[in-house]
Design an enzyme around this catalytic site. Structure first.
Site, PDB file in Angstrom:
ATOM      1  N   THR A  77       0.841  -1.253   0.119  1.00 64.04           N
ATOM      2  CA  THR A  77      -0.059  -0.218  -0.071  1.00 64.04           C
ATOM      3  C   THR A  77       0.844   1.204  -0.033  1.00 64.04           C
ATOM      4  O   THR A  77       1.912   1.086   0.597  1.00 64.04           O
ATOM      5  CB  THR A  77      -0.743  -0.001   1.446  1.00 64.04           C
ATOM      6  OG1 THR A  77      -1.886  -1.332   1.442  1.00 64.04           O
ATOM      7  CG2 THR A  77      -1.746   1.293   1.475  1.00 64.04           C
ATOM      8  N   ARG A 104     -14.071  -7.428  -1.039  1.00 64.04           N
ATOM      9  CA  ARG A 104     -13.477  -7.101   0.318  1.00 64.04           C
ATOM     10  C   ARG A 104     -12.997  -5.629   0.184  1.00 64.04           C
ATOM     11  O   ARG A 104     -12.483  -5.328  -0.805  1.00 64.04           O
ATOM     12  CB  ARG A 104     -12.272  -7.877   0.217  1.00 64.04           C
ATOM     13  CG  ARG A 104     -11.463  -7.902   1.735  1.00 64.04           C
ATOM     14  CD  ARG A 104     -10.143  -6.855   1.266  1.00 64.04           C
ATOM     15  NE  ARG A 104      -9.353  -6.847   2.632  1.00 64.04           N
ATOM     16  CZ  ARG A 104      -8.357  -6.104   2.745  1.00 64.04           C
ATOM     17  NH1 ARG A 104      -8.037  -5.138   1.724  1.00 64.04           N
ATOM     18  NH2 ARG A 104      -7.391  -6.010   3.787  1.00 64.04           N
ATOM     19  N   GLY A 115     -10.954  -2.772   2.474  1.00 63.82           N
ATOM     20  CA  GLY A 115      -9.931  -2.717   3.633  1.00 63.82           C
ATOM     21  C   GLY A 115      -9.809  -1.434   4.130  1.00 63.82           C
ATOM     22  O   GLY A 115     -10.679  -0.494   3.917  1.00 63.82           O
ATOM     23  N   ASP A 116      -8.773  -1.231   5.172  1.00 65.60           N
ATOM     24  CA  ASP A 116      -8.601   0.027   5.820  1.00 65.60           C
ATOM     25  C   ASP A 116      -8.451   1.060   5.118  1.00 65.60           C
ATOM     26  O   ASP A 116      -8.802   2.320   5.526  1.00 65.60           O
ATOM     27  CB  ASP A 116      -7.574  -0.183   6.828  1.00 65.60           C
ATOM     28  CG  ASP A 116      -6.583  -0.391   6.177  1.00 65.60           C
ATOM     29  OD1 ASP A 116      -6.281  -1.246   5.247  1.00 65.60           O
ATOM     30  OD2 ASP A 116      -5.246   0.309   6.618  1.00 65.60           O
ATOM     31  N   THR A 158      -0.627   1.140   6.926  1.00 64.29           N
ATOM     32  CA  THR A 158      -0.282   0.102   5.761  1.00 64.29           C
ATOM     33  C   THR A 158      -0.156  -1.320   6.733  1.00 64.29           C
ATOM     34  O   THR A 158       0.166  -1.247   7.718  1.00 64.29           O
ATOM     35  CB  THR A 158       0.887   0.258   5.183  1.00 64.29           C
ATOM     36  OG1 THR A 158       1.327  -0.806   4.348  1.00 64.29           O
ATOM     37  CG2 THR A 158       2.036   0.694   6.210  1.00 64.29           C
ATOM     38  N   GLY A 210      -5.141  -4.784   6.499  1.00 63.76           N
ATOM     39  CA  GLY A 210      -6.297  -3.754   6.756  1.00 63.76           C
ATOM     40  C   GLY A 210      -7.308  -4.169   7.780  1.00 63.76           C
ATOM     41  O   GLY A 210      -7.826  -3.485   8.471  1.00 63.76           O
TER      42      GLY A 210
HETATM   43  N1  GLY Z   1      -3.613  -2.178   4.121  1.00 65.54           N
HETATM   44  C1  GLY Z   1      -4.442  -2.236   2.832  1.00 65.54           C
HETATM   45  C2  GLY Z   1      -5.455  -3.333   2.927  1.00 65.54           C
HETATM   46  O1  GLY Z   1      -5.384  -4.177   3.860  1.00 65.54           O
HETATM   47  O2  GLY Z   1      -6.144  -3.066   2.122  1.00 65.54           O
END
Ligand code: GLY
Length: 279
Positions: free
Chosen positions: A150, A178, A180-181, A200, A203
């Site tokens: 990321t 999905r 993510g964060d 990073t 997530g």
């Molecule tokens: N940190 C990026 C994700 O897990 O999508």
């Protein structure tokens, strides 16, 4: 002079063999960010992230990892401290620079997160240029397994404005759909008057902890950026057995970086000097 910190991801993958390329890319990102910083902290953070999205070395934009079904689904976001304005996109398949799409969501102001086909439609309506999804997936297939992760940037500009930008392909082999964060405000990114943070790593761990909101809360409680970054990663491990890293800038322009993942690439530049990852 602004403070700008960038990262190219954290994880278990040993990135040291590609160190020269990664460092050159992070330097280009810092350079682009500083060149844009006259326009403010958001311009600087977005310019830095765009450079890393365009570099196939990183898991964002061109070079993003594949899902379990062989596609590419991109998440990205921006946030500025003033007014807590934010915009994010999730599951984007046809824009090479989803950070620009996220910025358009913020500037439009009606919503804070658009996903999938709706995000793409919105981007086209805003005049941004889509690309063939096969081009993104093709770039991912050409990778050799030495990927960075990321990408993200945090900035405090000369006027004291604070901003964050982040972009990712998510986790390799993720289930389609999905999120993510990096698309979720407070989890993978946050900016408020006390500072800005960008995460990073895995997530789901940052989502459970609402990690970047927590880091900025620590700044608001009086910690400097490095102490808050260290504490956040301690909490990530202690509370959710999480793995990752974080970059932080506080309202005084001090940068901080911490990670418990074995490898994290990062670099920052301030009036007082510069630093980059050494492990
Ligand atoms: N940190 C990026 C994700 O897990 O999508």
């Amino acid at each position: 002079m602004p403070t700008l910190a960038v990262h190219g991801g954290a994880g278990r993958l040993d990135r040291r063999a590609r160190r020269a390329e990664i460092d050159a890319a992070l330097e280009r990102a810092l350079g682009a960010g500083f060149d844009a910083a006259g326009g403010g902290a958001l311009d600087a953070a977005v310019a830095a992230v765009r450079v890393l999205e365009d570099d196939p070395l990183f898991n964002a934009g061109t070079g993003a990892v594949l899902t379990a079904t062989g596609g590419v689904e991109l998440d990205a976001a921006v946030m500025v401290a003033a007014g807590l304005r934010t915009g994010a996109v999730a599951g984007v398949i046809d824009f090479a620079n989803p950070v620009e799409l996220a910025r358009a969501v913020m500037e439009d102001g009606r919503h804070v997160l658009l996903s999938g086909a709706g995000a793409s439609r919105f981007g086209i309506d805003c005049g941004l240029a889509p690309i063939d999804p096969a081009r993104l997936a093709g770039a991912a297939r050409r990778q050799d397994g030495s990927l960075g992760g990321t990408v993200g940037a945090v900035c405090r500009d000369d006027r004291g404005a604070l901003a964050v930008a982040v972009s990712t392909g998510g986790t390799a082999g993720k289930l389609p759909g999905r999120v993510g964060d990096s698309a979720l405000c407070g989890a993978g990114f946050y900016a408020d008057l006390a500072g800005a943070a960008c995460a990073t790593g895995h997530g789901e761990d940052f989502v459970r902890l609402v990690g970047c909101r927590r880091a900025v809360e620590l700044l608001a409680g009086g910690m400097d950026a490095q102490t808050a970054a260290d504490r956040l990663i301690e909490e990530l491990e202690a509370r959710v057995n999480g793995l990752g890293g974080i970059i932080v800038v506080d309202s005084a322009g001090r940068p901080g970086v911490a990670h418990n993942a074995p490898y994290m690439s990062w670099a920052w530049r301030t009036a007082g000097g510069s630093a980059r990852w050494s492990d």
